[in-house]
Design a protein around this motif. Structure first.
Motif, PDB file in Angstrom:
ATOM      1  N   LEU A 132       9.518 -30.493  25.669  1.00  7.06           N
ATOM      2  CA  LEU A 132       8.712 -31.089  26.733  1.00  7.06           C
ATOM      3  C   LEU A 132       8.606 -32.601  26.559  1.00  7.06           C
ATOM      4  CD1 LEU A 132       5.871 -28.418  27.016  1.00  7.06           C
ATOM      5  CD2 LEU A 132       7.736 -28.822  28.642  1.00  7.06           C
ATOM      6  N   PHE A 133       8.448 -33.063  25.324  1.00 10.29           N
ATOM      7  CA  PHE A 133       8.362 -34.504  25.088  1.00 10.29           C
ATOM      8  C   PHE A 133       9.667 -35.222  25.409  1.00 10.29           C
ATOM      9  CE2 PHE A 133       4.590 -33.536  22.423  1.00 10.29           C
ATOM     10  CZ  PHE A 133       3.721 -34.468  22.973  1.00 10.29           C
ATOM     11  N   HIS A 134      10.782 -34.505  25.359  1.00  4.05           N
ATOM     12  CA  HIS A 134      12.072 -35.098  25.699  1.00  4.05           C
ATOM     13  C   HIS A 134      12.430 -34.900  27.175  1.00  4.05           C
ATOM     14  CE1 HIS A 134      13.239 -34.769  21.219  1.00  4.05           C
ATOM     15  NE2 HIS A 134      12.963 -36.021  21.510  1.00  4.05           N
ATOM     16  N   TRP A 135      11.524 -34.360  27.972  1.00 10.40           N
ATOM     17  CA  TRP A 135      11.831 -34.008  29.359  1.00 10.40           C
ATOM     18  C   TRP A 135      13.092 -33.134  29.384  1.00 10.40           C
ATOM     19  CZ3 TRP A 135      10.693 -39.541  28.917  1.00 10.40           C
ATOM     20  CH2 TRP A 135       9.393 -39.870  29.297  1.00 10.40           C
ATOM     21  N   ALA A 136      13.092 -32.136  28.527  1.00  9.81           N
ATOM     22  CA  ALA A 136      14.247 -31.247  28.394  1.00  9.81           C
ATOM     23  C   ALA A 136      13.786 -29.795  28.372  1.00  9.81           C
ATOM     24  CB  ALA A 136      15.027 -31.585  27.120  1.00  9.81           C
ATOM     25  N   SER A 137      12.815 -29.471  29.225  1.00  9.84           N
ATOM     26  CA  SER A 137      12.296 -28.101  29.272  1.00  9.84           C
ATOM     27  C   SER A 137      13.331 -27.103  29.747  1.00  9.84           C
ATOM     28  CB  SER A 137      11.086 -28.038  30.211  1.00  9.84           C
ATOM     29  OG  SER A 137      11.482 -28.319  31.558  1.00  9.84           O
ATOM     30  N   GLY A 138      14.311 -27.585  30.524  1.00 10.02           N
ATOM     31  CA  GLY A 138      15.268 -26.682  31.150  1.00 10.02           C
ATOM     32  C   GLY A 138      14.789 -26.105  32.461  1.00 10.02           C
ATOM     33  N   PRO A 179      16.269 -24.500  27.054  1.00  5.10           N
ATOM     34  CA  PRO A 179      15.441 -25.642  26.650  1.00  5.10           C
ATOM     35  C   PRO A 179      16.130 -26.502  25.590  1.00  5.10           C
ATOM     36  CG  PRO A 179      14.133 -23.625  26.678  1.00  5.10           C
ATOM     37  CD  PRO A 179      15.572 -23.219  26.839  1.00  5.10           C
ATOM     38  N   GLY A 180      15.894 -27.800  25.674  1.00  8.27           N
ATOM     39  CA  GLY A 180      16.386 -28.724  24.669  1.00  8.27           C
ATOM     40  C   GLY A 180      17.820 -29.166  24.833  1.00  8.27           C
ATOM     41  N   GLN A 181      18.498 -28.701  25.884  1.00 10.33           N
ATOM     42  CA  GLN A 181      19.924 -28.991  26.032  1.00 10.33           C
ATOM     43  C   GLN A 181      20.233 -30.121  27.006  1.00 10.33           C
ATOM     44  OE1 GLN A 181      22.193 -27.328  23.984  1.00 10.33           O
ATOM     45  NE2 GLN A 181      20.195 -26.755  23.131  1.00 10.33           N
ATOM     46  N   VAL A 182      19.393 -30.279  28.022  1.00 13.33           N
ATOM     47  CA  VAL A 182      19.702 -31.220  29.099  1.00 13.33           C
ATOM     48  C   VAL A 182      18.456 -32.039  29.428  1.00 13.33           C
ATOM     49  CG1 VAL A 182      20.454 -31.468  31.505  1.00 13.33           C
ATOM     50  CG2 VAL A 182      21.422 -29.653  30.073  1.00 13.33           C
ATOM     51  N   PHE A 183      18.615 -33.345  29.519  1.00 10.63           N
ATOM     52  CA  PHE A 183      17.532 -34.206  29.980  1.00 10.63           C
ATOM     53  C   PHE A 183      17.427 -34.107  31.500  1.00 10.63           C
ATOM     54  CE2 PHE A 183      16.664 -38.283  32.096  1.00 10.63           C
ATOM     55  CZ  PHE A 183      15.354 -38.493  31.699  1.00 10.63           C
ATOM     56  N   ARG A 184      16.213 -33.831  31.972  1.00  8.15           N
ATOM     57  CA  ARG A 184      15.922 -33.930  33.408  1.00  8.15           C
ATOM     58  C   ARG A 184      14.481 -34.398  33.531  1.00  8.15           C
ATOM     59  NH1 ARG A 184      17.127 -29.387  37.995  1.00  8.15           N
ATOM     60  NH2 ARG A 184      19.271 -30.027  37.488  1.00  8.15           N
ATOM     61  N   TYR A 185      14.328 -35.634  33.992  1.00  6.66           N
ATOM     62  CA  TYR A 185      12.994 -36.229  34.059  1.00  6.66           C
ATOM     63  C   TYR A 185      12.080 -35.383  34.931  1.00  6.66           C
ATOM     64  CZ  TYR A 185       9.330 -39.682  34.852  1.00  6.66           C
ATOM     65  OH  TYR A 185       8.113 -40.320  34.919  1.00  6.66           O
ATOM     66  N   SER A 186      10.863 -35.099  34.412  1.00  7.42           N
ATOM     67  CA  SER A 186       9.985 -34.157  35.094  1.00  7.42           C
ATOM     68  C   SER A 186       8.526 -34.471  34.807  1.00  7.42           C
ATOM     69  CB  SER A 186      10.298 -32.723  34.636  1.00  7.42           C
ATOM     70  OG  SER A 186       9.271 -31.830  35.040  1.00  7.42           O
ATOM     71  N   SER A 187       7.788 -34.816  35.832  1.00  9.09           N
ATOM     72  CA  SER A 187       6.339 -34.940  35.697  1.00  9.09           C
ATOM     73  C   SER A 187       5.712 -33.591  35.371  1.00  9.09           C
ATOM     74  CB  SER A 187       5.735 -35.497  36.989  1.00  9.09           C
ATOM     75  OG  SER A 187       6.087 -36.852  37.160  1.00  9.09           O
ATOM     76  N   GLY A 188       6.373 -32.526  35.773  1.00 14.07           N
ATOM     77  CA  GLY A 188       5.876 -31.191  35.438  1.00 14.07           C
ATOM     78  C   GLY A 188       5.865 -30.943  33.941  1.00 14.07           C
ATOM     79  N   ASP A 189       6.906 -31.406  33.228  1.00 12.92           N
ATOM     80  CA  ASP A 189       6.930 -31.239  31.775  1.00 12.92           C
ATOM     81  C   ASP A 189       5.704 -31.894  31.151  1.00 12.92           C
ATOM     82  OD1 ASP A 189       9.358 -29.996  32.128  1.00 12.92           O
ATOM     83  OD2 ASP A 189      10.498 -31.366  30.859  1.00 12.92           O
ATOM     84  N   THR A 190       5.351 -33.069  31.645  1.00 11.12           N
ATOM     85  CA  THR A 190       4.193 -33.770  31.094  1.00 11.12           C
ATOM     86  C   THR A 190       2.909 -33.006  31.364  1.00 11.12           C
ATOM     87  OG1 THR A 190       5.339 -35.861  31.495  1.00 11.12           O
ATOM     88  CG2 THR A 190       2.983 -35.969  31.011  1.00 11.12           C
ATOM     89  N   PHE A 272       9.154 -40.738  16.071  1.00  9.90           N
ATOM     90  CA  PHE A 272       9.594 -39.734  17.044  1.00  9.90           C
ATOM     91  C   PHE A 272       9.579 -40.320  18.454  1.00  9.90           C
ATOM     92  CE2 PHE A 272       7.954 -36.573  20.166  1.00  9.90           C
ATOM     93  CZ  PHE A 272       9.110 -35.824  20.309  1.00  9.90           C
ATOM     94  N   ASN A 273       8.529 -41.038  18.828  1.00  9.58           N
ATOM     95  CA  ASN A 273       8.462 -41.659  20.155  1.00  9.58           C
ATOM     96  C   ASN A 273       9.656 -42.578  20.407  1.00  9.58           C
ATOM     97  OD1 ASN A 273       4.875 -42.161  19.799  1.00  9.58           O
ATOM     98  ND2 ASN A 273       5.951 -40.419  20.681  1.00  9.58           N
ATOM     99  N   ARG A 274      10.133 -43.240  19.348  1.00 10.64           N
ATOM    100  CA  ARG A 274      11.149 -44.281  19.473  1.00 10.64           C
ATOM    101  C   ARG A 274      12.551 -43.798  19.097  1.00 10.64           C
ATOM    102  NH1 ARG A 274       8.973 -49.379  16.295  1.00 10.64           N
ATOM    103  NH2 ARG A 274      10.990 -50.151  17.031  1.00 10.64           N
ATOM    104  N   GLU A 275      12.712 -42.523  18.907  1.00  8.27           N
ATOM    105  CA  GLU A 275      14.023 -41.968  18.560  1.00  8.27           C
ATOM    106  C   GLU A 275      14.703 -41.449  19.824  1.00  8.27           C
ATOM    107  OE1 GLU A 275      17.168 -41.247  16.084  1.00  8.27           O
ATOM    108  OE2 GLU A 275      15.262 -42.223  15.560  1.00  8.27           O
ATOM    109  N   PRO A 276      15.920 -41.911  20.138  1.00 10.61           N
ATOM    110  CA  PRO A 276      16.574 -41.472  21.383  1.00 10.61           C
ATOM    111  C   PRO A 276      16.831 -39.968  21.386  1.00 10.61           C
ATOM    112  CG  PRO A 276      17.725 -43.348  20.389  1.00 10.61           C
ATOM    113  CD  PRO A 276      16.734 -42.870  19.377  1.00 10.61           C
ATOM    114  N   PHE A 277      16.646 -39.378  22.553  1.00 16.15           N
ATOM    115  CA  PHE A 277      17.009 -37.977  22.722  1.00 16.15           C
ATOM    116  C   PHE A 277      18.531 -37.873  22.675  1.00 16.15           C
ATOM    117  CE2 PHE A 277      17.700 -34.375  25.887  1.00 16.15           C
ATOM    118  CZ  PHE A 277      17.531 -33.386  24.928  1.00 16.15           C
ATOM    119  N   ALA A 278      19.037 -37.108  21.727  1.00 20.15           N
ATOM    120  CA  ALA A 278      20.471 -37.119  21.421  1.00 20.15           C
ATOM    121  C   ALA A 278      21.327 -36.643  22.585  1.00 20.15           C
ATOM    122  CB  ALA A 278      20.740 -36.267  20.187  1.00 20.15           C
ATOM    123  N   ARG A 279      20.770 -35.815  23.474  1.00 18.80           N
ATOM    124  CA  ARG A 279      21.579 -35.242  24.550  1.00 18.80           C
ATOM    125  C   ARG A 279      21.503 -36.039  25.851  1.00 18.80           C
ATOM    126  NH1 ARG A 279      23.537 -30.324  22.997  1.00 18.80           N
ATOM    127  NH2 ARG A 279      22.558 -29.395  21.148  1.00 18.80           N
TER     128      ARG A 279
END
Length: 364
Positions: A132-138, A179-190, A272-279
């Motif tokens: 969820l923090f990576h906006w990668a809920s799927g 989950p965790g595989q694809v970045f998709r920006y989402s206000s819902g995740d937040t 963690f906040n400043r580490e790029p999401f690898a995917r």
């Protein structure tokens, strides 16, 4: 070394050491730069304002903190130093910062299942808080506002069928990827995170937690954070802070979670906040997602969204031009509030001009 030389050396070190500045009720102030570089910054940020058509760059506030001191501040439109401004999606990074305090209290781990703290997610058992923090809920989600409102998940969540319980609305979406595989920006995740926080800290503490955990320790006394009808903070969108108060959050992050002599947020949370999401892949968004903050570097070193800013620059960003930029290498925090409606504002352009105006005056 003689006693005289030793005393002289200690005196010299005392005189030349620079005390670390922190704000009390007010920010300590420093010398503002002048000349062509600051004029160039103002020409970009405060171009003639067109409130009739809402076209062009329309800056409401620009504030710069350097070495913990307020060195520049200007307002326009209806905003002044006392105005709690709508931060829009800067709220997402604020929520992550609140979570940082709970993380330091050992209330959760990033690899915990999200359903552990928000049971409606049991239909997505593999989703973790880190996803969820990576906006990668799927989850299948459309984050569109003006451009495709009828198909927009976020418009439905904030304003129509999802507005009474935004987390439940989001949890009801189907998955489009694991989950965790694809970045998709989402206000819902937040907003799923905002709902999870209720069980992480306990319902009795939840309503006051952003204040007791974060705002009050930083000296922020006038923040507002709206909730939906279920009593869950709208973590995606609806926190309001003055520019001066938002800068306090920026200074906390610039100094790796430390506030005065207190480590308010653990350093590994800020990492963690400043580490790029690898995917994340180039072109998926205007900056690189970290742990609910935006970065100027990717796991792929060729990705540099703001080439005229230092690579360690990171930011909290919001709709219509809201921005909190943190530049640790230059010891700068920049707050920019805006009301830009046509997409003409460019982060890199403001950062380039701000670096030209302020980086040359950073103390060694």
């Amino acid at each position: 070394m003689s006693k005289g030389w030793l005393l002289f050396t200690l005196l010299l070190l005392t005189l030349t050491a620079r005390a670390e500045d922190w704000p009390g009720e007010q920010w300590p102030t420093g010398q503002a730069p002048s000349g062509p570089s600051i004029e160039a910054l103002e020409q970009y940020a405060f171009a003639p304002r067109d409130d009739a058509t809402r076209q062009g760059i329309r800056t409401d506030a620009l504030l710069v903190i350097q070495d913990g001191r307020l060195v520049y501040e200007r307002y326009a439109g209806p905003t002044d130093a006392q105005t709690p401004h709508l931060t829009w999606s800067i709220s997402k990074s604020l929520l992550a910062t609140v979570f940082g305090v709970a993380y330091g209290e050992k209330r959760f781990a990033l690899d915990d299942p999200a359903a552990q703290y928000y049971p409606p997610l049991k239909r997505h058992p593999d989703m973790t808080l880190a996803d969820l923090f990576h906006w990668a809920s799927g989850l299948d989600w459309q984050e569109d506002y003006e451009y495709a409102p009828l198909n927009s998940s976020v418009v439905a969540m904030l304003y129509t069928r999802g507005r009474h319980d935004m987390a439940a609305f989001t949890a009801g979406h189907d998955s489009f990827s694991p989950p965790g595989q694809v970045f998709r920006y989402s206000s819902g995740d937040t907003n799923l995170l905002a709902a999870a926080l209720k069980n992480i800290v306990g319902p009795a503490q939840y309503a006051d937690y952003p204040w007791t955990a974060l705002f009050e320790p930083l000296g922020i006394h006038h923040a507002t954070w709206e909730t939906d009808a279920s009593g869950t903070f709208v973590g995606s969108s609806y926190a309001y802070l003055t520019a001066r108060d938002l800068a306090r959050v920026g200074l906390l992050m610039q100094r790796d979670g430390r506030w005065g002599d207190r480590q308010l947020i653990p350093k590994d949370w800020v990492t963690f906040n400043r580490e790029p999401f690898a995917r994340f892949r180039a072109g998926q968004d205007e900056a690189v997602p970290g742990g609910h903050w935006w970065l100027n570097r990717g796991a792929d070193p060729t990705i540099r969204p703001w080439p005229d800013a230092p690579p360690d620059t990171f930011a909290a960003l919001g709709h219509w031009g809201q921005a909190l930029y943190v530049i640790p290498s230059a010891r700068l925090v920049i707050v920019r509030y805006g009301d830009d409606r046509d997409g003409s504002y460019r982060h890199d352009e403001l950062l380039k001009r701000a670096m030209a105006a302020f980086a040359g005056t950073v103390q060694p």
